[in-house]
Write a protein that holds these residues in place. Sequence first.
Motif, PDB file in Angstrom:
ATOM      1  N   SER A   1      -3.266   2.965  -1.919  1.00 57.90           N
ATOM      2  CA  SER A   1      -2.759   2.553  -0.921  1.00 57.90           C
ATOM      3  C   SER A   1      -1.419   1.689  -1.204  1.00 57.90           C
ATOM      4  O   SER A   1      -1.360   1.337  -2.279  1.00 57.90           O
ATOM      5  CB  SER A   1      -3.580   1.639  -0.173  1.00 57.90           C
ATOM      6  OG  SER A   1      -3.224   0.927   0.787  1.00 57.90           O
ATOM      7  N   ALA A   2      -0.486   1.762  -0.392  1.00 56.66           N
ATOM      8  CA  ALA A   2       0.552   0.961  -0.414  1.00 56.66           C
ATOM      9  C   ALA A   2       0.190  -0.376   0.049  1.00 56.66           C
ATOM     10  O   ALA A   2       1.369  -1.309  -0.144  1.00 56.66           O
ATOM     11  CB  ALA A   2       1.612   1.440   0.305  1.00 56.66           C
ATOM     12  N   SER A   3      -0.853  -0.787   0.366  1.00 54.76           N
ATOM     13  CA  SER A   3      -1.199  -2.185   0.876  1.00 54.76           C
ATOM     14  C   SER A   3      -1.387  -3.114  -0.708  1.00 54.76           C
ATOM     15  O   SER A   3      -1.743  -2.392  -1.711  1.00 54.76           O
ATOM     16  CB  SER A   3      -2.546  -2.013   1.485  1.00 54.76           C
ATOM     17  OG  SER A   3      -2.492  -1.452   2.739  1.00 54.76           O
ATOM     18  N   GLU A   4      -1.224  -4.333  -0.545  1.00 52.36           N
ATOM     19  CA  GLU A   4      -1.468  -5.163  -1.379  1.00 52.36           C
ATOM     20  C   GLU A   4      -3.036  -5.291  -1.680  1.00 52.36           C
ATOM     21  O   GLU A   4      -3.744  -5.109  -0.695  1.00 52.36           O
ATOM     22  CB  GLU A   4      -1.055  -6.461  -1.335  1.00 52.36           C
ATOM     23  CG  GLU A   4      -0.853  -7.580  -2.289  1.00 52.36           C
ATOM     24  CD  GLU A   4      -1.981  -8.275  -2.540  1.00 52.36           C
ATOM     25  OE1 GLU A   4      -2.414  -8.686  -3.703  1.00 52.36           O
ATOM     26  OE2 GLU A   4      -2.793  -8.436  -1.465  1.00 52.36           O
ATOM     27  N   ARG A   5      -3.487  -5.029  -2.841  1.00 51.22           N
ATOM     28  CA  ARG A   5      -4.843  -4.915  -3.382  1.00 51.22           C
ATOM     29  C   ARG A   5      -5.721  -5.805  -2.871  1.00 51.22           C
ATOM     30  O   ARG A   5      -6.634  -5.435  -2.140  1.00 51.22           O
ATOM     31  CB  ARG A   5      -4.922  -4.799  -5.060  1.00 51.22           C
ATOM     32  CG  ARG A   5      -6.191  -4.056  -5.203  1.00 51.22           C
ATOM     33  CD  ARG A   5      -6.396  -3.733  -6.804  1.00 51.22           C
ATOM     34  NE  ARG A   5      -7.925  -3.137  -7.045  1.00 51.22           N
ATOM     35  CZ  ARG A   5      -8.717  -3.863  -7.113  1.00 51.22           C
ATOM     36  NH1 ARG A   5      -8.877  -5.106  -7.091  1.00 51.22           N
ATOM     37  NH2 ARG A   5      -9.811  -3.144  -7.506  1.00 51.22           N
ATOM     38  N   SER A   6      -5.531  -7.012  -2.755  1.00 49.11           N
ATOM     39  CA  SER A   6      -6.446  -8.146  -2.132  1.00 49.11           C
ATOM     40  C   SER A   6      -6.460  -7.968  -0.591  1.00 49.11           C
ATOM     41  O   SER A   6      -7.870  -8.199  -0.437  1.00 49.11           O
ATOM     42  CB  SER A   6      -5.933  -9.456  -2.739  1.00 49.11           C
ATOM     43  OG  SER A   6      -4.619  -9.786  -1.905  1.00 49.11           O
TER      44      SER A   6
END
Length: 214
Positions: free
Chosen positions: A111-116
Amino acid sequence: MLQKYTHIIWDWNGTLLDDVDWCVTTINIIRKKNGLPVFESVEEYHSVFGFPIKDYYLRAGFDFEKVSFEKLAVEYIDLYHGDGCNFQLFPDAKKVLSKFQARGIRQVILSASERSNLLSQVVPLGIAPYFDEILGISDIYATSKVDIGKAYMNRTKPERALLIGDTTHDKQVADSLGVDCVLVATGHQSKRVLQEAAVVMDCLEDVANLLYIE
């Protein structure tokens, strides 16, 4: 497209997570705050959304001389994960994940989302056990999904992998990783746009059917 895939690489937002309406609501709050007209429909949002995210913000009408991309990105993430969010999977997501798992196919989220932030969505939905790894970027500015994917490929060396996503960027990522790609027309870009890039299915269950998983 009958293939014996050993690994499925999943995009998250708009592919497994049904968040398009909430994304439209979130960006509209920021657009209105900055004196910009709101998106009146998902179709209008589709006509603007894309990658890199910084370019999407420019197409959405933001002027970085008035407000920086970094400030907008932080505000967006705070709103997206703030009060009012009620994240849900697409109705057929768990069924398809379970089918792939039952066939012994290894699954990961890329994902391009920040992991946390990504983990804060995946874990409460109860689907983390389906995945070998949950891979997100290290900051909120969405710049290096390909690099994370390449590191994963180099580390695990999957025999035959398929990336399932919902944007033309996912096809670009798949090409960079040297893997096959199927896109679903349930997410952040229109079916018409997606069909110019890759094989497109209307939903996740159609992807499973395409792969002859019944």
